[in-house]
Write an enzyme that holds these catalytic residues in place. Sequence first.
Site, mmCIF file in Angstrom:
data_model
loop_
_atom_site.group_PDB
_atom_site.id
_atom_site.type_symbol
_atom_site.label_atom_id
_atom_site.label_comp_id
_atom_site.label_asym_id
_atom_site.label_seq_id
_atom_site.Cartn_x
_atom_site.Cartn_y
_atom_site.Cartn_z
ATOM 1 N N TYR A 87 0.891 -1.070 -0.222
ATOM 2 C CA TYR A 87 0.165 -0.060 -0.379
ATOM 3 C C TYR A 87 1.219 1.597 -0.072
ATOM 4 C CZ TYR A 87 -3.906 -3.042 1.773
ATOM 5 O OH TYR A 87 -4.494 -4.079 1.815
ATOM 6 N N LYS A 118 1.060 -7.616 5.087
ATOM 7 C CA LYS A 118 0.429 -8.156 4.149
ATOM 8 C C LYS A 118 2.305 -8.454 3.249
ATOM 9 C CE LYS A 118 -3.933 -7.150 3.767
ATOM 10 N NZ LYS A 118 -3.658 -6.248 4.136
ATOM 11 N N HIS A 142 -0.396 -11.674 1.021
ATOM 12 C CA HIS A 142 -1.622 -11.504 0.273
ATOM 13 C C HIS A 142 -2.079 -11.601 -0.538
ATOM 14 C CE1 HIS A 142 -1.816 -6.634 0.334
ATOM 15 N NE2 HIS A 142 -3.142 -7.624 -0.567
#
Length: 383
Positions: free
Chosen positions: A143, A168, A201
Amino acid sequence: MSFPTSKQHGYLPVPNIEDTVTSPRPRSDLEAPPKYSYFEDIEEQEYAPTRQRKRSETWKATLTVGLLVVAAMYALVSGLRGAFGGTRCHGKSGLPTHYTLPSGDKIPSVALGVWRAEKGRVGEAVKTALKTGYRHIDGAWVYGNEAEVGAALRESGIPRQDIWLTSKLWNTFHSPDDIEPVVDQSLSRLGTDYLDLYLIHWPVAFKKGTSEIDWDLTNDPYPTWQKLEELVEKGKLRNIGVSKIQNLTANPLKIKPAVNQVELSYWNPQPELLKWSKENGLLLESYSPLGSAERVKESLNIAVVKSIAKQLGITPAQVYISWHVQRGTVVLPKSVTPSRVEENFQITRLLQSHFNQLEEAAASHEPERSVDPSKRWGIDIWN
């Protein structure tokens, strides 16, 4: 912004946000199952044995009766308000505030998701969430915002042990040699020495530094899982899990997956997966619970959801988020708008008739995934 080198509230120093390398950000988020149990606030009432009253105690008895009547009336009114849209913080809503994982750790049932939360806004969203009462932040290395999240956590003043942090493992780092360095990078950016939950993930491995599929590690993720087990033993990770179904069950696992994070929404309710997960003791987490950013507006205008919201005096978003928790999943709504962050935390138990109505409506159409990078990656992720 920089921080002193000493620990504060259990956090470690985090790097300057400006100094961190911006991670690639995918267009999509992500989704297999140990026994969990509800952990709810339960108020117990003890009753003292009765005894003969003395005349001098009559006034006390009269006062006590009066107070009990007032308390009963208040409880009745509060109950009605709770049922029809009064106080709805989930600690008092009859919905689970936490689930207990096989490790004994209690994971909060509502989290702030920080996927697509852009730099410069995610920190304020985290601060708003923590002030509102959230104690669960769901993030990921890819992210690209872990340093800002870490700074917000440190500034919050809330002790580290009171906050549940999830990160993740991105597709590029499935090789066992690459896992610990990227975990350490997330720990450094978040300013902590452990993660409460760490997930694979996606069930897809890339060759290092590329987006080319590593078929060996994709078809056999066991070496990746073994390395995560090792990091649990080292204390860097408390719980480990997966996102989407992965073929781990053919191998002797020291640690079974604690969580499976999957897409669950009105558009993709997956009742069969939910049933299977409960039967096999695997806790599900619901990402994109409102149908992803592209479908939120459409989701909030579904007639049955608007009708339930109106009857209960809550918002359509709160109907969905409440529904997810009532289904027995952890829910991960995301927003950087303060009012929506606050709104998403206020949930309430739906009437059983409303719950059934929503289940039936969600199952009445063909399921549609909001997040599916299969074509882009050149692999059928789901089969």
